[in-house]
Design an enzyme around this catalytic site. Sequence first.
Site, PDB file in Angstrom:
ATOM      1  N   ASP A  47      15.995  -2.455 -13.724  1.00 39.45           N
ATOM      2  CA  ASP A  47      15.950  -3.467 -12.657  1.00 39.45           C
ATOM      3  C   ASP A  47      14.505  -3.775 -12.248  1.00 39.45           C
ATOM      4  O   ASP A  47      14.203  -4.893 -11.838  1.00 39.45           O
ATOM      5  CB  ASP A  47      16.790  -3.058 -11.444  1.00 39.45           C
ATOM      6  CG  ASP A  47      17.345  -4.284 -10.719  1.00 39.45           C
ATOM      7  OD1 ASP A  47      17.864  -5.183 -11.409  1.00 39.45           O
ATOM      8  OD2 ASP A  47      17.235  -4.359  -9.483  1.00 39.45           O
ATOM      9  N   GLU A  88       9.835  -5.180  -2.269  1.00 36.77           N
ATOM     10  CA  GLU A  88      10.754  -4.599  -3.248  1.00 36.77           C
ATOM     11  C   GLU A  88       9.994  -3.922  -4.389  1.00 36.77           C
ATOM     12  O   GLU A  88      10.383  -2.848  -4.853  1.00 36.77           O
ATOM     13  CB  GLU A  88      11.643  -5.712  -3.791  1.00 36.77           C
ATOM     14  CG  GLU A  88      12.929  -5.229  -4.384  1.00 36.77           C
ATOM     15  CD  GLU A  88      13.965  -6.337  -4.362  1.00 36.77           C
ATOM     16  OE1 GLU A  88      14.389  -6.728  -3.244  1.00 36.77           O
ATOM     17  OE2 GLU A  88      14.334  -6.830  -5.429  1.00 36.77           O
ATOM     18  N   GLU A 139      21.034 -13.348  -5.971  1.00 42.30           N
ATOM     19  CA  GLU A 139      20.899 -12.485  -4.791  1.00 42.30           C
ATOM     20  C   GLU A 139      22.268 -12.081  -4.245  1.00 42.30           C
ATOM     21  O   GLU A 139      22.476 -10.932  -3.835  1.00 42.30           O
ATOM     22  CB  GLU A 139      20.099 -13.192  -3.693  1.00 42.30           C
ATOM     23  CG  GLU A 139      18.641 -13.486  -4.044  1.00 42.30           C
ATOM     24  CD  GLU A 139      17.750 -12.245  -4.112  1.00 42.30           C
ATOM     25  OE1 GLU A 139      18.195 -11.196  -4.616  1.00 42.30           O
ATOM     26  OE2 GLU A 139      16.591 -12.341  -3.674  1.00 42.30           O
ATOM     27  N   GLU A 209      25.075 -10.610 -14.915  1.00 47.62           N
ATOM     28  CA  GLU A 209      25.117  -9.489 -13.960  1.00 47.62           C
ATOM     29  C   GLU A 209      26.090  -8.414 -14.449  1.00 47.62           C
ATOM     30  O   GLU A 209      25.787  -7.217 -14.389  1.00 47.62           O
ATOM     31  CB  GLU A 209      25.516  -9.970 -12.566  1.00 47.62           C
ATOM     32  CG  GLU A 209      24.453 -10.817 -11.866  1.00 47.62           C
ATOM     33  CD  GLU A 209      23.239 -10.018 -11.385  1.00 47.62           C
ATOM     34  OE1 GLU A 209      23.297  -8.761 -11.327  1.00 47.62           O
ATOM     35  OE2 GLU A 209      22.212 -10.648 -11.063  1.00 47.62           O
TER      36      GLU A 209
HETATM   37  C1  HMH Z   1      19.989  -7.704 -12.212  1.00 50.37           C
HETATM   38  N1  HMH Z   1      20.285  -9.061 -10.215  1.00 50.37           N
HETATM   39  C2  HMH Z   1      19.614  -8.068 -10.811  1.00 50.37           C
HETATM   40  N2  HMH Z   1      18.630  -7.417 -10.186  1.00 50.37           N
HETATM   41  C3  HMH Z   1      18.279  -7.758  -8.928  1.00 50.37           C
HETATM   42  N3  HMH Z   1      17.284  -7.071  -8.312  1.00 50.37           N
HETATM   43  C4  HMH Z   1      18.969  -8.794  -8.264  1.00 50.37           C
HETATM   44  C5  HMH Z   1      19.977  -9.426  -8.959  1.00 50.37           C
HETATM   45  C6  HMH Z   1      18.691  -9.216  -6.839  1.00 50.37           C
HETATM   46  O1  HMH Z   1      17.391  -9.279  -6.515  1.00 50.37           O
END
Ligand code: HMH
Length: 220
Positions: A47, A88, A139, A209
């Site tokens: 991520d 973040e 998001e 996702e």
């Molecule tokens: C895969 N989707 C993914 N990572 C993230 N951090 C977000 C959405 C939302 O910021």
Amino acid sequence: GTGNGITATWIDRHRAIYDRATRHPFIRSIKDGVVDLSAYKLWLAQDYIFVREFIPFVASVLLKACKQTGNESDVELVLGGISVLNDEISWFKMEASKWDVPLDSPPQKANLEYCRFLQSLTLPGVSYTIAITAFWAIEAVYQQSFSFCLESGSKTPNELIEACQRWGNVNFGQYCCLLQSVADRCLESAPAEVLFEAEAMFARVLENENNFWNMSLGGC
Ligand code: HMH
């Protein structure tokens, strides 16, 4: 899904894949307190790579808000999203050192595909309507997923509560609702072919996702 705009009708029409993206077995394993920590670490490292790629995407949404709308409140909403990303990135670095996770691992297939899709949405030829709607969808999946892990009765492990709160907190929920209402407003005045393109993009976000969560579970 929330509201009664166009995006809410999409959530209904794509319910099966929407639920696979927002109620994924990986997320359920966190909520049930049975998460495999190696899956969490893999998710964290992957991520981070995704979020690095998300920065230029959100920057492109900001540029389009400035140039294509001249709407000050839209510009400020997206700018707020960029300032959250700044935070973040710091959080990922701290969390990675806490779990001893290296942040220089290569992206896996599902991540590469999602990042490539993000890059295609960053191109100047992609309209503001498509871009802001994609921003909302991306998001919203995380907000829906991680707030699920914080619902009462959840058994989310203490050491993962902070991660869940990043995307599951009430403020971020409100932020996603605002993004959704901006997306709905843009979609309401969009021509039919843009609406068609936007709905297809929404479905692809959900597929990506879902693949991303599968990857975290060791699926690819
Ligand atoms: C895969 N989707 C993914 N990572 C993230 N951090 C977000 C959405 C939302 O910021």
